[in-house]
Scaffold this active site. Structure first.
Site, PDB file in Angstrom:
ATOM      1  N   LYS A 170       0.836  -1.208   0.000  1.00 33.09           N
ATOM      2  CA  LYS A 170       0.000   0.000   0.000  1.00 33.09           C
ATOM      3  C   LYS A 170       0.874   1.262   0.000  1.00 33.09           C
ATOM      4  O   LYS A 170       0.558   2.246  -0.685  1.00 33.09           O
ATOM      5  CB  LYS A 170      -0.919  -0.019   1.232  1.00 33.09           C
ATOM      6  CG  LYS A 170      -1.741   1.243   1.454  1.00 33.09           C
ATOM      7  CD  LYS A 170      -2.888   1.371   0.477  1.00 33.09           C
ATOM      8  CE  LYS A 170      -3.540   2.740   0.468  1.00 33.09           C
ATOM      9  NZ  LYS A 170      -4.042   3.238   1.720  1.00 33.09           N
TER      10      LYS A 170
HETATM   11  P1  NA7 Z   1      -8.818  11.015   9.211  1.00 32.44           P
HETATM   12  O1  NA7 Z   1     -10.131  11.390   8.644  1.00 32.44           O
HETATM   13  O2  NA7 Z   1      -7.783  12.087   9.435  1.00 32.44           O
HETATM   14  O3  NA7 Z   1      -9.083  10.241  10.594  1.00 32.44           O
HETATM   15  C1  NA7 Z   1      -8.033   9.870  11.428  1.00 32.44           C
HETATM   16  C2  NA7 Z   1      -8.548   8.937  12.485  1.00 32.44           C
HETATM   17  O4  NA7 Z   1      -7.421   8.513  13.302  1.00 32.44           O
HETATM   18  C3  NA7 Z   1      -9.548   9.582  13.442  1.00 32.44           C
HETATM   19  O5  NA7 Z   1     -10.479   8.604  13.844  1.00 32.44           O
HETATM   20  C4  NA7 Z   1      -8.636   9.987  14.603  1.00 32.44           C
HETATM   21  O6  NA7 Z   1      -9.303  10.152  15.822  1.00 32.44           O
HETATM   22  C5  NA7 Z   1      -7.735   8.797  14.661  1.00 32.44           C
HETATM   23  N1  NA7 Z   1      -6.507   9.044  15.439  1.00 32.44           N
HETATM   24  C6  NA7 Z   1      -5.476   9.845  15.091  1.00 32.44           C
HETATM   25  N2  NA7 Z   1      -4.523   9.805  16.046  1.00 32.44           N
HETATM   26  C7  NA7 Z   1      -4.979   8.947  16.995  1.00 32.44           C
HETATM   27  C8  NA7 Z   1      -4.449   8.466  18.219  1.00 32.44           C
HETATM   28  N3  NA7 Z   1      -3.236   8.855  18.670  1.00 32.44           N
HETATM   29  N4  NA7 Z   1      -5.183   7.584  18.940  1.00 32.44           N
HETATM   30  C9  NA7 Z   1      -6.394   7.168  18.499  1.00 32.44           C
HETATM   31  N5  NA7 Z   1      -6.953   7.585  17.345  1.00 32.44           N
HETATM   32  C10 NA7 Z   1      -6.245   8.463  16.604  1.00 32.44           C
HETATM   33  O7  NA7 Z   1      -8.059   9.926   8.327  1.00 32.44           O
HETATM   34  P2  NA7 Z   1      -8.690   8.869   7.300  1.00 32.44           P
HETATM   35  O8  NA7 Z   1      -9.863   8.220   7.922  1.00 32.44           O
HETATM   36  O9  NA7 Z   1      -8.836   9.517   5.961  1.00 32.44           O
HETATM   37  O10 NA7 Z   1      -7.468   7.837   7.166  1.00 32.44           O
HETATM   38  C11 NA7 Z   1      -7.152   6.906   8.193  1.00 32.44           C
HETATM   39  C12 NA7 Z   1      -6.074   5.956   7.722  1.00 32.44           C
HETATM   40  O11 NA7 Z   1      -6.470   5.278   6.509  1.00 32.44           O
HETATM   41  C13 NA7 Z   1      -4.740   6.602   7.378  1.00 32.44           C
HETATM   42  O12 NA7 Z   1      -3.686   5.738   7.740  1.00 32.44           O
HETATM   43  C14 NA7 Z   1      -4.808   6.770   5.868  1.00 32.44           C
HETATM   44  O13 NA7 Z   1      -3.532   6.873   5.317  1.00 32.44           O
HETATM   45  C15 NA7 Z   1      -5.586   5.569   5.430  1.00 32.44           C
HETATM   46  P3  NA7 Z   1      -9.966  11.602  16.199  1.00 32.44           P
HETATM   47  O14 NA7 Z   1     -11.279  11.624  15.480  1.00 32.44           O
HETATM   48  O15 NA7 Z   1      -9.003  12.641  15.684  1.00 32.44           O
HETATM   49  O16 NA7 Z   1     -10.068  11.575  17.664  1.00 32.44           O
END
Ligand code: NA7
Length: 294
Positions: A170
């Site tokens: 990926k």
């Molecule tokens: P988004 O829309 O930026 O969402 C990111 C998600 O990751 C969101 O649910 C965040 O939670 C979560 N997040 C980020 N950091 C943390 C930590 N430290 N702990 C728990 N959760 C976290 O990204 P996408 O959905 O477009 O993409 C996600 C992945 O799929 C990424 O690897 C892409 O490259 C492919 P939040 O809502 O901010 O609390």
């Protein structure tokens, strides 16, 4: 099946409705609880922690930003590993460092639990349309068991091989996507600077052998004239993956000069304050470098 879903960002918001529509019961968790609201309205149930989601589930998915996020929800105090039943499976769909993914999977294996890497190729739009493709790596018997659930997310499900290879693939795929789109921006900018109207140039590209699905859906953003807010992937998110690709090339001893050049253009986007815009913002960088825009 009973499914746990961790990470309700853009991708999670697109995937969970497909699982619910296919008749699965979904227990969802997100670091920021408010984002769960639209999914609770369509039948998802809330889980207070990744552990709670895992306890109630036969299959647990996560899709979050980066390696640190996956590590914390998988291995943290209330992580998946503390709640997953033997015989259940944990699939991480995030695009993260393949070595980090392998290290997390090794912790699950030590505990007698199964983790697969299962990244999704496609945007929120392709997921919603049921056109996303999934790549899976890890224990093949576990993959066969969860395959029906994966087919609810997208119709193209491919088993890649040993642990970590799907997320590695990926990363390679995303590098290629960025290089391709930046090549398109460069070509259109060259044509426009020489006097070809942008819409004529774009139309000709899309009618030529150069056309591809990604150019087709990103071309309208480039034609809009202003650089659209992120619809499919902003500069920061694309650069996260590009940096993973550069690191992978370095670790493996494989030069990735086109990836490195593309990364410089993403740096330029950030320097111009376009970090949260779709990465076709690179077109604007070319326009400014070529004296076509201030
Ligand atoms: P988004 O829309 O930026 O969402 C990111 C998600 O990751 C969101 O649910 C965040 O939670 C979560 N997040 C980020 N950091 C943390 C930590 N430290 N702990 C728990 N959760 C976290 O990204 P996408 O959905 O477009 O993409 C996600 C992945 O799929 C990424 O690897 C892409 O490259 C492919 P939040 O809502 O901010 O609390």
């Amino acid at each position: 099946m009973k499914i746990g879903f961790l990470g309700l960002g853009d991708m999670g918001q697109a995937i969970v409705p497909r699982l619910i529509a296919a008749g699965h019961r979904v227990a969802g968790w997100n670091r920021t609880k408010e984002k769960a609201a639209p999914l609770l309205q369509i039948g998802m149930v809330w889980a207070d922690t990744p552990r709670e989601a895992a306890r109630q589930s036969e299959v647990v998915f996560s899709i979050v930003t980066d390696s640190a996020a996956v590590r914390s929800l998988a291995l943290g105090e209330n992580g998946v590993i503390t709640g997953l039943a033997k015989g259940a499976a944990y699939l991480d769909m995030s695009t993260i460092d393949p070595d980090a993914s392998r290290a997390i999977a090794a912790e699950f294996a030590k505990a007698g639990l199964a983790m697969l890497d299962a990244p999704v190729s496609g945007t929120t739009l392709t997921v919603a349309r049921g056109q996303a493709s999934l790549m899976i790596a890890g224990d093949q018997a576990v993959f066969e068991r969860v395959r029906p659930v994966l087919l609810a997310i997208g119709p193209k499900v491919t088993y890649i091989g040993a642990q970590g290879l799907a997320v590695q693939l990926k990363v390679a795929l995303n590098m290629t996507l960025v290089v391709e789109v930046i090549g398109f921006c460069e070509g259109v900018a060259l044509a426009e600077k020489g006097g070809v109207p942008r819409e004529v140039a774009v139309d000709a590209f899309l009618k030529s052998v150069v056309a591809s699905p990604v150019l087709n859906y990103r071309a309208p953003l480039l034609l809009e004239g202003h650089i659209a807010d992120a619809t499919y992937g902003n500069v920061n998110l694309q650069q996260k993956d590009m940096l993973l690709a550069l690191e992978l090339g370095c670790k493996l001893g494989l030069p990735v000069p086109l990836g490195a050049a593309a990364n410089e253009m993403l740096n330029a986007c950030r320097g111009l304050g376009l970090a949260h815009h779709d990465f076709v913002a690179v077109y604007e960088v070319y326009r400014r470098l070529g004296g076509m825009s201030q």
